[in-house]
Design an enzyme around this catalytic site. Structure first.
Site, PDB file in Angstrom:
ATOM      1  N   ASP A  13       0.806  -1.226   0.000  1.00  0.00           N
ATOM      2  CA  ASP A  13       0.000   0.000   0.000  1.00  0.00           C
ATOM      3  C   ASP A  13       0.836   1.270   0.000  1.00  0.00           C
ATOM      4  OD1 ASP A  13      -2.199  -1.678   0.127  1.00  0.00           O
ATOM      5  OD2 ASP A  13      -2.229  -1.657   2.311  1.00  0.00           O
ATOM      6  N   LYS A  16       1.811   2.170  -5.130  1.00  0.00           N
ATOM      7  CA  LYS A  16       2.342   1.626  -6.397  1.00  0.00           C
ATOM      8  C   LYS A  16       1.420   1.938  -7.574  1.00  0.00           C
ATOM      9  CE  LYS A  16       2.339  -2.387  -4.357  1.00  0.00           C
ATOM     10  NZ  LYS A  16       2.092  -2.011  -2.948  1.00  0.00           N
ATOM     11  N   GLY A  40      -4.571  -4.189  -3.789  1.00  0.00           N
ATOM     12  CA  GLY A  40      -5.547  -3.149  -4.095  1.00  0.00           C
ATOM     13  C   GLY A  40      -4.744  -1.928  -4.480  1.00  0.00           C
ATOM     14  N   HIS A  41      -4.718  -1.594  -5.755  1.00  0.00           N
ATOM     15  CA  HIS A  41      -3.907  -0.480  -6.247  1.00  0.00           C
ATOM     16  C   HIS A  41      -4.831   0.656  -6.672  1.00  0.00           C
ATOM     17  CE1 HIS A  41      -0.282  -3.324  -7.182  1.00  0.00           C
ATOM     18  NE2 HIS A  41      -0.673  -3.360  -5.942  1.00  0.00           N
ATOM     19  N   GLN A 222       1.935  -6.038  -3.197  1.00  0.00           N
ATOM     20  CA  GLN A 222       2.370  -6.142  -1.797  1.00  0.00           C
ATOM     21  C   GLN A 222       3.666  -5.334  -1.605  1.00  0.00           C
ATOM     22  OE1 GLN A 222       1.347  -9.531  -3.360  1.00  0.00           O
ATOM     23  NE2 GLN A 222      -0.532  -8.483  -2.852  1.00  0.00           N
TER      24      GLN A 222
HETATM   25  P1  GDP Z   1      -0.772   0.386  -3.554  1.00  0.00           P
HETATM   26  O1  GDP Z   1      -1.369  -0.897  -3.081  1.00  0.00           O
HETATM   27  O2  GDP Z   1       0.697   0.452  -3.311  1.00  0.00           O
HETATM   28  O3  GDP Z   1      -1.127   0.720  -4.968  1.00  0.00           O
HETATM   29  O4  GDP Z   1      -1.417   1.519  -2.626  1.00  0.00           O
HETATM   30  P2  GDP Z   1      -2.958   1.649  -2.187  1.00  0.00           P
HETATM   31  O5  GDP Z   1      -3.742   2.134  -3.325  1.00  0.00           O
HETATM   32  O6  GDP Z   1      -3.425   0.413  -1.506  1.00  0.00           O
HETATM   33  O7  GDP Z   1      -2.850   2.709  -1.017  1.00  0.00           O
HETATM   34  C1  GDP Z   1      -2.316   3.973  -1.233  1.00  0.00           C
HETATM   35  C2  GDP Z   1      -3.395   4.990  -0.826  1.00  0.00           C
HETATM   36  O8  GDP Z   1      -2.807   6.261  -0.687  1.00  0.00           O
HETATM   37  C3  GDP Z   1      -4.481   5.169  -1.887  1.00  0.00           C
HETATM   38  O9  GDP Z   1      -5.678   5.510  -1.262  1.00  0.00           O
HETATM   39  C4  GDP Z   1      -3.949   6.313  -2.728  1.00  0.00           C
HETATM   40  O10 GDP Z   1      -4.986   7.012  -3.391  1.00  0.00           O
HETATM   41  C5  GDP Z   1      -3.328   7.169  -1.666  1.00  0.00           C
HETATM   42  N1  GDP Z   1      -2.148   7.952  -2.082  1.00  0.00           N
HETATM   43  C6  GDP Z   1      -1.166   7.625  -2.979  1.00  0.00           C
HETATM   44  N2  GDP Z   1      -0.205   8.573  -2.979  1.00  0.00           N
HETATM   45  C7  GDP Z   1      -0.584   9.498  -2.075  1.00  0.00           C
HETATM   46  C8  GDP Z   1       0.012  10.708  -1.594  1.00  0.00           C
HETATM   47  O11 GDP Z   1       1.107  11.101  -1.981  1.00  0.00           O
HETATM   48  N3  GDP Z   1      -0.690  11.394  -0.634  1.00  0.00           N
HETATM   49  C9  GDP Z   1      -1.877  10.981  -0.149  1.00  0.00           C
HETATM   50  N4  GDP Z   1      -2.470  11.711   0.773  1.00  0.00           N
HETATM   51  N5  GDP Z   1      -2.462   9.842  -0.574  1.00  0.00           N
HETATM   52  C10 GDP Z   1      -1.817   9.110  -1.511  1.00  0.00           C
HETATM   53  P1  IMO Z   2      -0.939  -4.150  -2.242  1.00  0.00           P
HETATM   54  O1  IMO Z   2      -0.484  -4.697  -3.584  1.00  0.00           O
HETATM   55  C1  IMO Z   2      -0.983  -4.580   2.089  1.00  0.00           C
HETATM   56  C2  IMO Z   2      -1.014  -8.654   3.689  1.00  0.00           C
HETATM   57  C3  IMO Z   2      -2.267  -9.120   4.405  1.00  0.00           C
HETATM   58  C4  IMO Z   2      -1.668 -10.122   5.387  1.00  0.00           C
HETATM   59  C5  IMO Z   2      -0.537 -10.751   4.580  1.00  0.00           C
HETATM   60  C6  IMO Z   2      -0.920 -12.074   3.913  1.00  0.00           C
HETATM   61  O2  IMO Z   2      -2.225  -3.432  -2.292  1.00  0.00           O
HETATM   62  O3  IMO Z   2       0.175  -3.385  -1.600  1.00  0.00           O
HETATM   63  P2  IMO Z   2      -2.448 -12.752   1.856  1.00  0.00           P
HETATM   64  O4  IMO Z   2      -3.884 -12.441   1.550  1.00  0.00           O
HETATM   65  O5  IMO Z   2      -1.496 -12.280   0.818  1.00  0.00           O
HETATM   66  O6  IMO Z   2      -2.233 -14.193   2.215  1.00  0.00           O
HETATM   67  O7  IMO Z   2      -2.139 -11.931   3.198  1.00  0.00           O
HETATM   68  O8  IMO Z   2      -0.197  -9.807   3.572  1.00  0.00           O
HETATM   69  N1  IMO Z   2      -1.239  -8.142   2.315  1.00  0.00           N
HETATM   70  C7  IMO Z   2      -1.191  -6.846   1.985  1.00  0.00           C
HETATM   71  N2  IMO Z   2      -1.008  -5.758   2.744  1.00  0.00           N
HETATM   72  N3  IMO Z   2      -1.109  -4.449   0.753  1.00  0.00           N
HETATM   73  C8  IMO Z   2      -1.256  -5.546  -0.026  1.00  0.00           C
HETATM   74  O9  IMO Z   2      -1.234  -5.485  -1.371  1.00  0.00           O
HETATM   75  C9  IMO Z   2      -1.357  -6.807   0.597  1.00  0.00           C
HETATM   76  N4  IMO Z   2      -1.537  -8.071   0.134  1.00  0.00           N
HETATM   77  C10 IMO Z   2      -1.448  -8.879   1.195  1.00  0.00           C
HETATM   78  O10 IMO Z   2      -2.911  -8.058   5.055  1.00  0.00           O
HETATM   79  O11 IMO Z   2      -1.078  -9.438   6.463  1.00  0.00           O
HETATM   80 MG    MG Z   3      -2.890  -1.579  -1.817  1.00  0.00          MG
END
Ligand code: GDP
Ligand code: IMO
Ligand code: MG
Length: 430
Positions: A13, A16, A40-41, A222
């Site tokens: 998270d 990416k 979840g991207h 991840q």
């Molecule tokens: P990913 O899994 O690495 O793609 O990241 P996620 O989408 O799960 O989580 C990142 C969260 O932070 C999302 O809600 C994005 O919209 C938000 N986000 C990304 N970059 C920034 C930033 O620079 N500032 C803020 N406030 N939010 C951001």
């Molecule tokens: P993105 O790509 C954050 C965590 C889960 C759990 C562990 C194992 O959005 O960054 P799993 O379902 O893979 O067997 O869970 O890994 N986890 C993540 N945490 N971002 C993710 O993906 C994750 N995918 C798995 O919360 O601790």
């Molecule tokens: Mg994510």
């Protein structure tokens, strides 16, 4: 041509999705190499906020090819829902999405097994996303898994029933209640849907793209600290989330990898169980969670929040061979007056270390913190680095000194627009 790899350096998270979407115009191909619907991207632009789980983050650009690589575990039901959600944006995923026939399939019983095993672990549970990731990779390694290419074979149903029977025996032994009838119906509907997509031999496809001079970015899921080998085992996911995973997850030679872009937040978060040395179990942690909307994009669970952890970040940079760093969510820390960075760990015997101990799960670690003044008054109308508050530039200089890798993107908000570049080479040519 080389394949650049973009991956998370923390516990996932990091942002990416945002950065792949931002950099995508410079690339011809975006390829996911591991993970599955546990990811979840989030992408934000033109007032749209969209979360992708298995589909690569280049999908919003019709001229970019998107590949789901062999290292991915694919849930056909979630895939069909993801694709449906794209139609309202006038996208044509049947034309620019390609799926490796060697990607493994997540079956409905993998999801049930994930839940059953988690339930049986009680307080030792991993906090899995319950998407069937662990059980699907387990079957891959046990050499009994089903692959995307298998759905085209006549005996697919037979192979499916054979594997499901094995799963049901385990579910019974774990005394786990379930009803497969409806799950099977939606599964086979989704398999028929999947058959209508471009199913490819990913490794040849990528080789041909590279030979034609096309630029490829590999999108990690991840984070490095969730890697099956190098993360805080067993509190990890079941794939190699690190740079080496891009080679095995796409079928490219390690020497083909060019830049490795490492993404980290200006602080840390983690979802699920496992060690988190800099975790803030107090009001400060809650402030970061609320300001940063730190709730899981896949499960909605609150993310645990803490200070930036340098030993962990340096470890991730080392394992991945990171060449450029991107720092995310610097805007979130405006909610605090003082912020801290963990420089090393103090162990139970009073000694300190800058390395991640093998015993991370079992021992009490006290982070040794350095204080910084936080920044305020962000000017969102400027994307010029020198217009950033002096306190933030001091923080960045300090981190570059410590990490010995340049920080070339500073992200100041979820939207594509809120992205500050320090290297013009990374500027999207739109
Ligand atoms: P990913 O899994 O690495 O793609 O990241 P996620 O989408 O799960 O989580 C990142 C969260 O932070 C999302 O809600 C994005 O919209 C938000 N986000 C990304 N970059 C920034 C930033 O620079 N500032 C803020 N406030 N939010 C951001
Ligand atoms: P993105 O790509 C954050 C965590 C889960 C759990 C562990 C194992 O959005 O960054 P799993 O379902 O893979 O067997 O869970 O890994 N986890 C993540 N945490 N971002 C993710 O993906 C994750 N995918 C798995 O919360 O601790
Ligand atoms: Mg994510």
């Amino acid at each position: 041509m080389k394949v650049d790899v973009l991956l998370g350096l923390q516990w996932g998270d990091e942002g990416k999705g945002k950065i792949v979407d931002f950099l995508a115009p410079q690339y011809d191909v975006v390829a996911r190499f591991q993970g599955g619907p546990n990811a979840g991207h989030t992408l934000s632009f033109d007032g749209i906020k969209h979360v992708l789980h298995q589909i690569p983050s280049g999908i919003f650009r019709n001229d970019i090819k998107n590949i789901i690589g062999n290292g991915v575990v694919l849930d056909a039901v979630i895939f069909s829902k993801e694709v449906e959600a794209l139609y309202k944006y006038n996208l044509k995923p049947r034309e620019n999405l390609y799926i490796s026939k060697k990607a493994q399939l997540i079956l409905p019983t993998h999801r049930l097994l994930d839940a059953a095993w988690e339930q049986s672990k009680g307080t030792e549970k991993i906090g899995s996303t319950l998407k069937g990731i662990g059980p699907a990779y387990q079957d891959k390694v046990a050499r009994i898994g089903l692959r995307v290419g298998d759905i085209l074979k006549e005996n697919f149903r037979g192979k499916y029933d054979f594997l499901v029977a094995k799963h049901e025996a385990i579910l019974r032994s774990l005394k786990f209640d379930y009803d497969l009838k409806e799950l099977n119906r939606e599964y086979f509907e989704a398999i028929d849907f999947l058959k209508t997509f471009n199913l490819i031999n990913g490794e040849y496809f990528i080789k041909n793209e590279l030979e034609a001079g096309r630029k490829i970015i590999a999108e990690g899921a991840q984070g490095s600290l969730l890697d099956i080998d190098f993360g805080s085992y067993p509190f990890v996911t079941s794939s190699n989330t690190t740079a080496a995973g891009a080679a095995t997850g796409l079928g490219i030679a390690p020497s083909t990898i060019g830049d490795v872009f490492g993404i980290f937040k200006a602080y840390c978060t983690r979802v699920g169980s496992g060690p988190f040395p800099t975790e803030l179990l107090n009001e400060t942690g809650e402030k970061i969670r609320e300001k940063g909307h730190e709730y899981g994009a896949t499960t909605g669970r609150p993310r645990r929040c803490g200070w930036l952890d340098l030993p962990a970040l340096k470890y991730a940079i080392m394992i991945n061979g990171v060449t450029r760093l991107f720092m995310m969510k610097a805007d979130v820390l405006t909610c605090l007056d003082k912020i801290y960075v963990c420089e090393k760990y103090k162990l139970e015997d009073g000694t300190t270390t800058e390395e991640l101990p093998f015993e991370l799960n079992d021992i009490r670690i006290e982070p040794v913190l350095r204080e910084f003044k936080s920044w305020k008054n962000l000017d969102f109308t400027s994307n010029v680095y020198n217009d950033l508050p002096a306190e933030l530039r001091i923080y960045i200089d300090y981190l570059e000194n410590q990490l010995r890798v340049p920080i070339e993107i500073i992200s100041m908000g979820p939207d594509r627009k809120n992205t500050i570049l320090r290297n013009k080479m990374l500027a999207p040519q739109i």
